[in-house]
Design a protein around this motif. Structure first.
Motif, mmCIF file in Angstrom:
data_model
loop_
_atom_site.group_PDB
_atom_site.id
_atom_site.type_symbol
_atom_site.label_atom_id
_atom_site.label_comp_id
_atom_site.label_asym_id
_atom_site.label_seq_id
_atom_site.Cartn_x
_atom_site.Cartn_y
_atom_site.Cartn_z
ATOM 1 N N ARG A 13 3.520 -15.945 -8.363
ATOM 2 C CA ARG A 13 2.658 -15.937 -8.130
ATOM 3 C C ARG A 13 1.448 -14.383 -8.594
ATOM 4 N NH1 ARG A 13 1.133 -16.284 -1.412
ATOM 5 N NH2 ARG A 13 -0.357 -15.876 -1.471
ATOM 6 N N PHE A 14 2.152 -13.737 -9.284
ATOM 7 C CA PHE A 14 1.850 -12.157 -9.799
ATOM 8 C C PHE A 14 2.824 -12.488 -10.980
ATOM 9 C CE2 PHE A 14 2.369 -12.048 -4.918
ATOM 10 C CZ PHE A 14 0.488 -12.364 -4.547
ATOM 11 N N HIS A 65 4.674 -0.924 -4.435
ATOM 12 C CA HIS A 65 4.046 -1.096 -5.077
ATOM 13 C C HIS A 65 3.868 -0.498 -5.822
ATOM 14 C CE1 HIS A 65 -0.237 -2.019 -5.624
ATOM 15 N NE2 HIS A 65 -0.447 -1.336 -5.391
ATOM 16 N N PHE A 104 -0.132 -7.233 -8.920
ATOM 17 C CA PHE A 104 -0.217 -7.674 -7.252
ATOM 18 C C PHE A 104 -1.326 -7.040 -7.262
ATOM 19 C CE2 PHE A 104 -0.445 -6.255 -2.899
ATOM 20 C CZ PHE A 104 0.118 -8.066 -2.390
ATOM 21 N N ASP A 105 -1.814 -6.459 -8.368
ATOM 22 C CA ASP A 105 -3.648 -6.111 -7.147
ATOM 23 C C ASP A 105 -4.702 -7.195 -7.441
ATOM 24 O OD1 ASP A 105 -2.607 -3.551 -6.330
ATOM 25 O OD2 ASP A 105 -3.613 -2.189 -8.228
ATOM 26 N N GLY A 110 -3.631 -11.079 -3.566
ATOM 27 C CA GLY A 110 -2.360 -10.078 -3.493
ATOM 28 C C GLY A 110 -3.342 -8.790 -2.641
ATOM 29 N N MET A 111 -3.175 -7.698 -3.616
ATOM 30 C CA MET A 111 -3.974 -6.410 -2.986
ATOM 31 C C MET A 111 -5.291 -6.707 -2.147
ATOM 32 S SD MET A 111 -3.921 -3.288 -1.748
ATOM 33 C CE MET A 111 -1.943 -2.306 -2.466
ATOM 34 N N PHE A 226 -0.886 -3.482 1.427
ATOM 35 C CA PHE A 226 1.175 -4.507 0.174
ATOM 36 C C PHE A 226 1.436 -4.539 1.526
ATOM 37 C CE2 PHE A 226 4.433 -3.161 -1.689
ATOM 38 C CZ PHE A 226 4.867 -4.409 -2.335
ATOM 39 N N THR A 229 1.088 -7.973 3.938
ATOM 40 C CA THR A 229 0.699 -8.362 2.909
ATOM 41 C C THR A 229 1.758 -9.086 2.095
ATOM 42 O OG1 THR A 229 -1.499 -7.691 2.689
ATOM 43 C CG2 THR A 229 -1.253 -9.509 1.774
ATOM 44 N N MET A 230 2.872 -8.099 1.304
ATOM 45 C CA MET A 230 3.881 -8.665 1.363
ATOM 46 C C MET A 230 5.087 -9.769 1.978
ATOM 47 S SD MET A 230 5.988 -9.370 -1.519
ATOM 48 C CE MET A 230 4.947 -8.289 -3.173
#
Length: 256
Positions: A13-14, A65, A104-105, A110-111, A226, A229-230
């Motif tokens: 995903r990231f 993060h 992640f951003d 993500g972010m 973050f 969301t994570m």
């Protein structure tokens, strides 16, 4: 949950390849990856305050993060005694620190997707010139000062710095969490009525004034999104995971 399986899911995903540059060394920062993960600690930055929480919680994995080591390990540990001391304590306590930053951003969900969703934007997309940026639309246009107050409220922070370059109603919005202020012209080229980011130096603010661009500078701490969301992502992989969020970031003191 098996650690390799968990990290493979996150990497799909990231992926590391979408991290911003070679200096952003995402991934394993310190310690040895365990075979199994049952307890995870989430934070923006790993420091002494988080270490104290970690010693109580005893996580199998600490997921941050911002990279605990930003740059090469040898250079950072040779020139930053505080980081060196903390690194040694991580090893002594058999802890493991893993970081997901600009991958992640940039990644979907993500972010910056999370930040855009928090503002209630619709028809969100990433422009070709900057895959980290998110651009979307308010359901209804609003005056710029009203919008700035909405952003401050939605992100639950104590301040924002508005650089007003024009008097447009705000409808189309661009955003990059953290320190993306230098990409303001990309947002402007995309037709955004305002661009939101942080850590803007003086010359960026002057450019916004000179070119008539609206810019809203928000504290870097909006990236605390973050953690929830994570957490949601991780629980989607394994709902039995025990996850502790440590939100210890402190915004600068406002002097009025």
């Amino acid at each position: 949950m098996n650690t390799k399986i968990l990290l493979k899911k996150l990497a799909k995903r990231f992926p590391k390849r979408i991290a911003k540059d070679n200096h952003d060394r995402v991934g394993l920062m310190a310690g040895k990856l365990p075979e199994e993960v049952h307890k995870i600690l989430l934070c923006l930055d790993f420091d002494d305050e988080v270490m104290a929480k970690a010693k109580e919680f005893q996580p199998d994995l600490i997921l941050t993060h911002h990279p605990f080591i930003f740059g090469t390990r040898a250079f950072v540990l040779a020139h930053d005694q505080i980081k060196k001391n903390l690194y040694d304590r991580i090893l002594a306590n058999n802890m493991c620190v893993y970081s997901m930053h600009t991958n992640f951003d940039t990644g979907k969900g993500g972010m910056n997707d999370a930040l855009a969703n928090r503002l209630g934007l619709i028809n969100i997309y990433a422009p070709m010139k900057d895959p980290m940026m998110r651009i979307g639309y308010l359901k209804e246009a609003m005056p710029i000062e009203e919008f700035a107050k909405k952003v401050k409220h939605d992100f639950n922070v104590n301040y924002g710095l508005l650089v007003k370059g024009n008097e447009k109603l705000i409808h189309k919005v661009g955003i990059i969490g953290g320190g993306g202020s230098r990409r303001v012209f990309i947002a402007n080229d995309e037709g955004c009525d305002i661009f939101i980011s942080g850590d803007a130096p003086h010359y960026v603010r002057r450019d916004c004034i000179n070119y008539g661009i609206n810019y809203l500078d928000m504290p870097h701490e909006i990236e605390k999104i973050f953690m929830p969301t994570m957490k949601e992502i991780l629980l989607g992989y394994d709902e039995t995971l025990d996850i502790l969020i440590v939100d210890h970031e402190k915004e600068p003191i406002i002097i009025q």
